[in-house]
Design a protein around this motif. Structure first.
Motif, PDB file in Angstrom:
ATOM      1  N   MET A  41       0.867  -1.187   0.000  1.00  0.00           N
ATOM      2  CA  MET A  41       0.000   0.000   0.000  1.00  0.00           C
ATOM      3  C   MET A  41       0.898   1.229   0.000  1.00  0.00           C
ATOM      4  SD  MET A  41      -3.339  -0.680   0.337  1.00  0.00           S
ATOM      5  CE  MET A  41      -3.959   0.881   0.931  1.00  0.00           C
ATOM      6  N   LEU A  42       0.550   2.220  -0.822  1.00  0.00           N
ATOM      7  CA  LEU A  42       1.203   3.516  -0.651  1.00  0.00           C
ATOM      8  C   LEU A  42       0.190   4.475  -0.045  1.00  0.00           C
ATOM      9  CD1 LEU A  42       1.482   5.803  -3.736  1.00  0.00           C
ATOM     10  CD2 LEU A  42       0.454   3.583  -4.052  1.00  0.00           C
ATOM     11  N   ASN A  43       0.727   5.538   0.491  1.00  0.00           N
ATOM     12  CA  ASN A  43      -0.140   6.593   1.027  1.00  0.00           C
ATOM     13  C   ASN A  43      -0.999   6.171   2.218  1.00  0.00           C
ATOM     14  OD1 ASN A  43       0.949   8.349  -0.782  1.00  0.00           O
ATOM     15  ND2 ASN A  43      -0.643   8.085  -2.308  1.00  0.00           N
ATOM     16  N   PHE A  76      13.791   0.265  -7.401  1.00  0.00           N
ATOM     17  CA  PHE A  76      13.802   1.288  -8.447  1.00  0.00           C
ATOM     18  C   PHE A  76      12.351   1.583  -8.811  1.00  0.00           C
ATOM     19  CE2 PHE A  76      17.791   2.095 -11.066  1.00  0.00           C
ATOM     20  CZ  PHE A  76      18.668   1.746 -10.062  1.00  0.00           C
ATOM     21  N   MET A  77      12.081   2.786  -9.261  1.00  0.00           N
ATOM     22  CA  MET A  77      10.774   3.094  -9.852  1.00  0.00           C
ATOM     23  C   MET A  77      11.020   3.474 -11.299  1.00  0.00           C
ATOM     24  SD  MET A  77       8.026   6.105  -8.898  1.00  0.00           S
ATOM     25  CE  MET A  77       7.764   5.613  -7.218  1.00  0.00           C
ATOM     26  N   ASN A  78      10.182   2.938 -12.185  1.00  0.00           N
ATOM     27  CA  ASN A  78      10.364   3.367 -13.572  1.00  0.00           C
ATOM     28  C   ASN A  78       9.606   4.667 -13.818  1.00  0.00           C
ATOM     29  OD1 ASN A  78       7.702   2.480 -14.077  1.00  0.00           O
ATOM     30  ND2 ASN A  78       8.453   0.430 -14.586  1.00  0.00           N
ATOM     31  N   GLY A 109       7.306  20.881  -8.481  1.00  0.00           N
ATOM     32  CA  GLY A 109       6.965  19.515  -8.136  1.00  0.00           C
ATOM     33  C   GLY A 109       6.240  18.879  -9.307  1.00  0.00           C
ATOM     34  N   GLU A 110       5.556  17.776  -9.000  1.00  0.00           N
ATOM     35  CA  GLU A 110       4.922  17.011 -10.079  1.00  0.00           C
ATOM     36  C   GLU A 110       3.799  17.815 -10.732  1.00  0.00           C
ATOM     37  OE1 GLU A 110       3.719  13.094  -8.997  1.00  0.00           O
ATOM     38  OE2 GLU A 110       2.818  12.726 -10.950  1.00  0.00           O
ATOM     39  N   ALA A 111       3.748  17.739 -12.045  1.00  0.00           N
ATOM     40  CA  ALA A 111       2.712  18.419 -12.839  1.00  0.00           C
ATOM     41  C   ALA A 111       2.731  19.926 -12.588  1.00  0.00           C
ATOM     42  CB  ALA A 111       1.328  17.836 -12.556  1.00  0.00           C
TER      43      ALA A 111
HETATM   44  C1  BGC Z   1       5.216  10.242  -9.029  1.00  0.00           C
HETATM   45  C2  BGC Z   1       6.198   9.463  -8.181  1.00  0.00           C
HETATM   46  C3  BGC Z   1       5.589   9.168  -6.846  1.00  0.00           C
HETATM   47  C4  BGC Z   1       4.298   8.401  -7.050  1.00  0.00           C
HETATM   48  C5  BGC Z   1       3.611   8.014  -5.774  1.00  0.00           C
HETATM   49  C6  BGC Z   1       3.875   9.559  -9.091  1.00  0.00           C
HETATM   50  O1  BGC Z   1       2.918  10.346  -9.729  1.00  0.00           O
HETATM   51  O2  BGC Z   1       5.764  10.411 -10.322  1.00  0.00           O
HETATM   52  O3  BGC Z   1       7.400  10.165  -8.053  1.00  0.00           O
HETATM   53  O4  BGC Z   1       6.478   8.447  -6.064  1.00  0.00           O
HETATM   54  O5  BGC Z   1       3.408   9.213  -7.812  1.00  0.00           O
HETATM   55  O6  BGC Z   1       3.104   9.082  -5.107  1.00  0.00           O
END
Ligand code: BGC
Length: 743
Positions: A77-79, A247-249, A491-493
């Motif tokens: 699980m994440l989050n 690793f994460m792709n 950050g993201e997006a």
């Molecule tokens: C991001 C990752 C992040 C993952 C989980 C993705 O949208 O690119 O860097 O670890 O979400 O939150």
């Protein structure tokens, strides 16, 4: 004959023996568990769901998450975070037939409860021990809160400041980025995984996500193999060598192939050539996203392509959960591929000790104790101080003294707490964050009067607040302007086409500066920005990034000289968006510009200089350093791996303050079978010197430092002349020598 070992090598041998024994034991346990598992249960371990915190587009297809966990259809699980929540959900997993514990993962990017500077800011410290200790504290806090695994470090080289995610990396340089990757992995993973202060790290995003076309997030990447190998892969290799567990792709394609479905990257390079033994998690939904990319026909096809290419765990796209069993039963996916992914995941669960105690990391008493550790904010403050870069200091305006009695602090970031934290905040307490204004008031004492005026919003176009800002400036002795981006802007997006100071902030600056009062600009952002008027007209400039919870105190300590700034830019700061991408690792070209006033038929622009506003490696101090007395142990080096040359020089602190200097070694291969950049960072040292003190610094040059990936992608050093340059910044070379490499 009897052999004698020195004590350290004996310890080393014993440690290796213990690791091998542990490895054999874990593999046995993994194998016997796998024998009991049904295909459905195997596929379940390859599936990762997100909990309530949202860090990507939510997948509505997840109808009954708890039931899936109970049936053994979820491996991670994440989050989900905190002892209470992780215990509750782990208890559900333990109701499954084989009672396989879940892995809890989270984006612990720059701190868990204690918030450190954003990663790009930390990179500006060039202080590997400080960076490692920040990661270690984050790991300690997260591990006490039920977390087993962080999705960090992001080791993507980022050379396009429009890309919002430059904030999460270590900047533009491959060498510095590789060193920081190692420090962060070691910080997160501690002495050994399984310890209560260690969580699994994750090198992301494999690979070349930082090269997204035009700095637009999630975009395609078109890259020569040469660039891939020499610029983008080394930090990943460094993370793998440091023992990173996962690793994460990435979301991007590379030359048309999505990273998530990329066998060359994941099977040939990572699991093949680099012999990586951990597992690969997809990025959020990136398996299913191969459908809109136009690489897979549907989710089933995407699952087939991802598992074939070596993606072991599916984050949140459900493509494995819904299709892998069928794909195996139909014979499209060999069971060996599922078994290999499964084995890698189970291995880490055993290594962490979760089968022996699934609640090992979820302990209320420990959570409370670790979160209350007073050393953590103290270290966060030190790391923040080290991350600050002094860009300008006309007439030694800084450090301030208490004789300046009436100061106005102007700007939309002057009294912000939330923005100081930056992005990826998971468990912080924003009320504990210190704004710049609060930090200054706390530092200067009662005899200095501070007034705060917002002046304008971060992003808005209203100038209604200018008049009161100008009036306040007129009645003050000195102005401190706090300008920049909000935490939400990187950050993201969060890519931007225009990286100037947002909104009307630069106009506010001009209006305030017109009062004639001395102005110290404190710039805050998660990326390099463009701020030419501020750069030209400010009396002093401090680049303070987004420094985390201790931001206000750290900046105040620098402005008042309790900490002498020692940061150096980890990224080039352009003058204009049109120069992007811009790196110090540029090429000479066949028509180099020798006189910026005459660029006819030269490789330049008719409306802009080639040079950056601030170069990679640049940063001032309240003191000055002299570089003298360069000595080289030889002018020739041979091609053997053992052959080395020592390059030494004297560094002297010639000013009035104690201070640290980052001395940088750059090398250029002057003639080579593939053209090399004009400079490449190959080594650095951060050295602390008292006022007036001197020291001898030595860099060792070996074959490795002279090598690069040639056309066949072999790491080679080619005979010939090399230029060795030692400097205080990439555009401030103080000493140089030539070295000849012979057969
Ligand atoms: C991001 C990752 C992040 C993952 C989980 C993705 O949208 O690119 O860097 O670890 O979400 O939150």
């Amino acid at each position: 004959m009897m052999k004698f070992f020195s004590l350290p090598s004996l310890f080393f041998l014993l440690a290796i023996q213990a690791t091998v024994a542990q490895d054999v034991k874990i593999n046995k346990r993994v194998d016997s568990l796998m024998k009991l598992m049904t295909l459905e249960e195997k596929v379940g371990q390859l599936n990762q769901y997100s909990g309530s915190v949202v860090t990507g587009p939510v997948n509505d297809a997840k109808t009954n998450m708890l039931n899936d966990i109970k049936q053994g259809k979820v491996g991670s699980m994440l989050n989900v975070r905190g002892v209470k929540d992780t215990r509750e959900i782990q208890a559900v997993a333990l109701q499954s037939r084989l009672k396989i514990p879940l892995l809890f993962s989270l984006d612990v990017i720059h701190g868990y409860k204690t918030i450190f500077p954003v990663p790009l800011a930390e990179a500006a410290s060039w202080d590997l021990d400080a960076i490692k200790s920040a990661a270690h504290i984050a790991a300690k806090e997260a591990a006490a809160s039920g977390i087993h695994w962080t999705f960090a470090p992001m080791v993507d080289v980022g050379r396009d400041p429009r890309w919002g995610r430059v904030m999460e990396g270590a900047g533009e340089d491959t060498y510095l980025g590789s060193k920081i990757a190692t420090a962060r992995v070691k910080g997160f993973q501690g002495e050994q995984l399984g310890g209560l202060d260690a969580i699994m790290a994750c090198a992301k995003h494999f690979a070349a996500y930082g090269a997204a076309i035009a700095g637009r997030d999630y975009n395609a990447v078109d890259l020569s193999n040469q660039q891939l190998w020499e610029t983008y892969l080394p930090p990943f290799k460094a993370a793998a060598d440091a023992g990173v567990a996962t690793f994460m792709n990435s979301f991007n394609t590379i030359n048309g192939i999505p990273a998530t479905g990329n066998s060359y990257l994941q099977r040939n390079i990572l699991k093949g050539k680099w012999n990586f033994g951990g597992f690969v998690v997809s990025d959020w939904g990136s398996i299913a996203e191969m459908v809109p990319w136009g690489f897979a026909e549907n989710q089933k096809d995407a699952a087939l392509k991802a598992i074939t290419a070596g993606s072991d765990m599916d984050m949140e796209s459900l493509a494995y959960k819904n299709n892998l069993v069928k794909l195996v039963n139909e014979g499209a996916v060999p069971i060996a591929l599922v078994d290999d992914a499964l084995k890698r995941i189970l291995y880490q669960k055993f290594l962490l000790g979760l089968f022996d105690d699934p609640y090992k990391f979820s302990n209320l008493a420990r959570e409370k104790k670790v979160m209350a550790d007073v050393k953590h904010p103290q270290i966060a403050r030190e790391v923040a101080e080290k991350s600050i870069v002094l860009l300008k200091n006309n007439g030694q305006l800084l450090p301030l003294t208490r004789d300046t009695k009436n100061i106005v602090v102007i700007g939309p970031l002057a009294h912000s707490r939330k923005d100081m934290e930056g992005g990826w905040i998971v468990a912080s307490d924003t009320t504990k964050v210190t704004s710049l204004y609060e930090g200054l008031v706390a530092k200067a004492g009662k005899n200095v009067k501070f007034t705060y005026v917002e002046g304008c919003g971060i992003n808005g176009m209203s100038t209604a607040g200018f008049a009161s800002a100008v009036a306040a400036a007129k009645s003050a002795d000195l102005v401190i302007m706090a300008l920049g981006e909000s935490a939400e802007m990187t950050g993201e997006a969060k890519s931007r086409t225009d990286i100037h100071l947002p909104g009307v902030q630069e106009d506010l600056f001009v209006a305030v500066k017109a009062t004639g009062k001395p102005v110290v600009s404190v710039l805050m952002a998660g990326r390099p920005m463009i701020f030419n008027k501020v750069a030209d007209q400010s009396d002093a400039i401090v680049y303070a990034w987004l420094l985390g919870e201790q931001a206000g105190h750290a900046i105040a300590n620098v402005l008042y000289g309790d900490y002498n700034p020692s940061g150096k830019l980890p990224s080039t700061f352009p003058r204009s968006v049109g120069q992007i991408p811009l790196s110090y690792q540029t090429y000479n070209t066949g028509r180099p510009v020798t006189d910026p006033k005459d660029i006819r038929y030269k490789s330049g622009y008719i409306d802009e200089l080639n040079s950056p506003r601030y170069a990679f490696g640049y940063g001032l101090s309240y003191t000055t350093f002299n570089y003298t007395n360069l000595k080289s142990s030889a002018t020739t080096i041979t091609l053997t791996p053992e052959s080395t040359v020592q390059l030494s020089f004297t560094l002297t602190n010639t000013g009035k303050y104690a201070g640290a200097e980052v001395v940088q070694l750059y090398i250029r291969d002057l003639v080579s079978s593939v053209v090399r950049p004009v400079k490449e960072l190959k080594d650095f040292q951060k050295v602390m010197l008292k006022a007036g003190e001197s020291t001898t610094i030595t860099f060792t040059i070996d074959k490795d430092k002279l090598s690069y990936f040639n056309q066949d992608l072999h790491w080679v050093a080619e005979p010939g002349a090399f230029s060795l340059m030692i400097g205080s910044a990439s555009d401030d070379i103080r000493l140089s020598a030539t070295l000849n490499l012979t057969q």
